[in-house]
Design an enzyme around this catalytic site. Structure first.
Site, PDB file in Angstrom:
ATOM      1  N   ASP A 253       0.816  -1.204   0.000  1.00  0.00           N
ATOM      2  CA  ASP A 253       0.000   0.000   0.000  1.00  0.00           C
ATOM      3  C   ASP A 253       0.856   1.263   0.000  1.00  0.00           C
ATOM      4  O   ASP A 253       2.058   1.226   0.266  1.00  0.00           O
ATOM      5  CB  ASP A 253      -0.904   0.018   1.241  1.00  0.00           C
ATOM      6  CG  ASP A 253      -2.142  -0.851   1.063  1.00  0.00           C
ATOM      7  OD1 ASP A 253      -2.370  -1.312  -0.060  1.00  0.00           O
ATOM      8  OD2 ASP A 253      -2.867  -1.058   2.054  1.00  0.00           O
ATOM      9  N   LYS A 275      -3.771   3.583  -2.540  1.00  0.00           N
ATOM     10  CA  LYS A 275      -4.985   4.374  -2.775  1.00  0.00           C
ATOM     11  C   LYS A 275      -4.754   5.772  -2.225  1.00  0.00           C
ATOM     12  O   LYS A 275      -4.187   5.946  -1.149  1.00  0.00           O
ATOM     13  CB  LYS A 275      -6.196   3.753  -2.072  1.00  0.00           C
ATOM     14  CG  LYS A 275      -6.506   2.320  -2.465  1.00  0.00           C
ATOM     15  CD  LYS A 275      -7.813   1.895  -1.824  1.00  0.00           C
ATOM     16  CE  LYS A 275      -8.082   0.419  -2.051  1.00  0.00           C
ATOM     17  NZ  LYS A 275      -7.233  -0.429  -1.195  1.00  0.00           N
TER      18      LYS A 275
END
EC number: 2.1.1.107
Length: 472
Positions: A253, A275
Site C-alpha cells: 500500500d 490508494k
C-alpha cells in the site's frame, strides 16, 4: 548508498600493497586469504611482513620490491592499497591508480579512495561485509563484533555442504519456487542443527534421504496479510520480518514506508496497490482478485499494509475473499497508526485523570461532510483518534464544538508519525484547522482530540530534525 557493496574475484590476480608497516601487513594477510598474488612495495618491512614473506614467497603468492613506489609497480595490478605513513606518497599512488583505472584504497583517507575496505565477518564461503562509508570506523567495528557473536562459525560448513548439493537439488526440482522452499526447510531444520553440532556425516546422510523422499508436488500458494506499522522499521514484528523475507511476491500500500520496503528481498517482485483520495491505482475488488490469482499460481503472497490490516485497512474484506476461494492465509498484526503516532508524539491515548476510553474513527470527507456519530464523540473523559482526517479537519472540529465539546478542547495533528519526517501541531478544536492549513501538512496524518493532548508538552520525547517551528 554512498558506496556500492561488491565482492571482487582477485584469485590468482596481482594486487599491490605500498607500505611496510603493521597496517600493510594486515592488508597483505587479507588479500592472501582471498587468493591473490600480492606484491609489497616498500623500502623496509616490519617483522610481521618479513614473516609473511618467508612463509608465502616459496609458493609464489607474495613478492617484495625493496623500493620506493613508482608508477611502473602498477603495470599488471588489478587492485592497489596504499598503506604508507607519507601523505604525499599515498596521494601519488591514488592519482596513478585512478589514471590507470585501477581500484585503489588509501588507508584512513576516504577522499583518496575509489573503494573502501569493509569490516568482514568471515564464515567462508559466507562472508558478511559491514561499512559506514568511512564515516565511523569504530561503529563499523562494533557492528562487526555484534555480528560475530550472532553468526555461528559452523555457517561456513553449512553453506559449503549446501553448495555440494546445489546441482542435485536443481535437477530434482524444476521450479525455482520448489527449490527455494526445499532449501528454506532444510537450512532451518535438522540438517542445520546437525552441522552446528559437528555431526557433518549425519547431516549429509539426512539430506540425501530428504532428496530421495521429496516429491515434486505442485507448490501451494498462500497469502500473508501483514501490518507494516506506522513507518518506523524498528516497529515491525519478528513475524512480519520473517514473512517479508520468504515471500515470492509483494502487494503493498501507499502507507508502507520506503525504509520498510528496503527490507524486502531485492529479488522479490513488488506490485503497488496504493490508494489516494479520488485516485485509486487499483480498486479494492481488483486487489482481492489479484491476491487470489497470485496464490492460485502457487506463490507465497505478502500483502503488506501500513499500520494494522484490521484497523481501517480493509483487511477483513481481503481475507473474506481468500476464504471464499479456499486459499490459506495468515494475519500478522501491526502497530496501528493511533498507537505508534500517539506514542511518538508523547500523547497517551488513555489516562486515569483525563480519559477512560478511546475511540478510533475515520475522517474521510464525503460530499463535503464527515458522517460520524457526533453526540457519542462529544462525550467528556474520552480520547478521539481520527484516521485520514486532514481534509475534513475543519468540518470535524466544527461538528465536535457544535455537539457540545468546548472550543478550547485540546487537539493535535501528527504528520508521518514515528518517522524522521514526523511533525506535531498541538492546539485546540477552535484553532487547529487554521494552524494546520498554515503549516501545509500533508498526509498521512492522525488527529487526536481530548485532554490527553495537553500531556504532549511534558511527554514529547521524539524530536526529529525539521519539526514544526513552534510546534509542541
Amino acid at each position: 548508498m554512498n558506496f556500492l557493496p561488491i565482492f571482487l574475484d582477485i584469485h590468482d590476480r596481482n594486487c599491490v600493497v605500498a607500505g611496510g608497516g603493521e597496517v600493510a601487513a594486515r592488508k597483505v594477510a587479507m588479500l592472501l586469504r582471498a587468493g591473490a598474488h600480492v606484491t609489497v612495495v616498500a623500502p623496509r618491512l616490519c617483522s610481521e611482513l618479513l614473516e609473511q614473506l618467508n612463509e608465502q614467497s616459496r609458493e609464489g603468492k607474495l613478492a617484495y620490491r625493496a623500493e620506493t613506489f613508482q608508477d611502473e609497480h602498477l603495470a599488471d595490478a588489478v587492485l592497489v592499497i596504499a598503506a604508507t605513513d607519507d601523505f604525499a606518497v599515498n596521494q601519488r599512488i591514488s592519482e596513478a591508480a585512478k589514471r590507470l583505472r585501477i581500484p585503489v584504497n588509501v588507508v584512513d583517507n576516504p577522499g583518496l579512495c575509489s573503494f573502501i575496505m569493509p569490516s568482514i565477518v568471515d564464515r567462508t564461503p559466507v562472508v558478511v561485509a559491514v561499512s559506514s562509508g568511512g564515516a565511523s570506523p569504530v561503529l563499523t567495528r562494533l557492528l562487526r563484533a555484534r555480528l560475530e557473536t550472532m553468526i555461528p562459525m559452523a555457517y561456513g560448513r553449512l553453506a559449503a555442504y549446501a553448495g555440494e548439493f546445489r546441482d542435485r537439488v536443481k535437477h530434482r526440482f524444476s521450479q525455482p519456487a520448489q527449490r527455494r522452499r526445499f532449501w528454506e526447510r532444510v537450512l532451518q531444520g535438522p540438517f542445520a542443527e546437525m552441522v552446528f553440532a559437528g555431526k557433518d556425516q549425519a547431516a549429509k546422510a539426512w539430506l540425501e534421504r530428504e532428496l530421495e523422499n521429496e516429491t515434486e508436488e505442485p507448490v501451494k500458494g498462500e497469502v500473508y496479510l501483514v501490518g507494516a506499522g506506522p513507518g518506523d522499521p524498528e516497529l515491525l514484528t519478528f513475524r512480519a520480518m520473517r514473512l517479508m523475507q520468504q515471500a515470492d511476491v509483494v502487494v503493498y500500500d501507499r502507507l508502507v514506508s520506503p525504509e520498510i520496503l528496503d527490507m524486502l528481498r531485492r529479488d522479490t517482485p513488488r506490485i503497488y496497490a496504493g490508494k489516494e483520495r479520488n485516485r485509486h491505482t487499483m480498486p479494492q475488488e481488483s486487489i482481492n482478485d489479484l491476491l487470489v490469482r497470485l496464490a492460485k499460481e502457487g506463490k507465497r503472497v505478502l500483502r503488506l499494509k501500513g499500520g494494522d490490516p484490521f484497523i481501517f485497512g480493509r483487511g477483513g474484506e481481503e481475507i473474506e475473499t481468500l476464504a471464499g476461494h479456499g486459499i490459506p492465509f495468515e494475519v500478522v498484526p501491526g502497530i496501528t497508526a493511533a498507537n505508534g503516532a500517539a506514542s511518538y508524539a508523547g500523547i497517551p491515548l488513555t489516562h486515569r485523570d483525563y480519559a477512560q476510553s478511546c475511540i478510533f474513527v475515520t475522517g474521510h470527507l464525503k460530499d463535503g461532510s464527515v458522517d460520524l456519530d457526533w453526540p457519542m464523540l462529544a462525550r467528556p473523559k474520552q480520547t478521539i483518534v481520527v484516521y485520514m482526517g486532514l481534509l475534513g479537519l475543519t468540518v470535524l472540529c466544527k461538528q465536535l464544538i457544535a455537539h457540545g465539546l468546548p472550543n478550547n478542547t485540546p487537539a493535535a495533528i501528527v504528520q508521518q508519525g514515528t518517522t524522521r519526517k514526523q511533525r506535531v501541531l498541538a492546539a485546540t478544536l477552535e484553532t487547529l484547522p487554521e494552524l494546520t492549513a498554515a503549516a501545509h501538512l500533508v498526509p498521512p496524518t492522525l488527529v487526536i482530540v481530548g485532554e490527553v493532548v495537553n500531556l504532549h508538552r511534558k511527554l514529547a520525547w521524539f524530536q526529529p530534525e525539521g519539526n514544526l517551528p513552534g510546534a509542541e
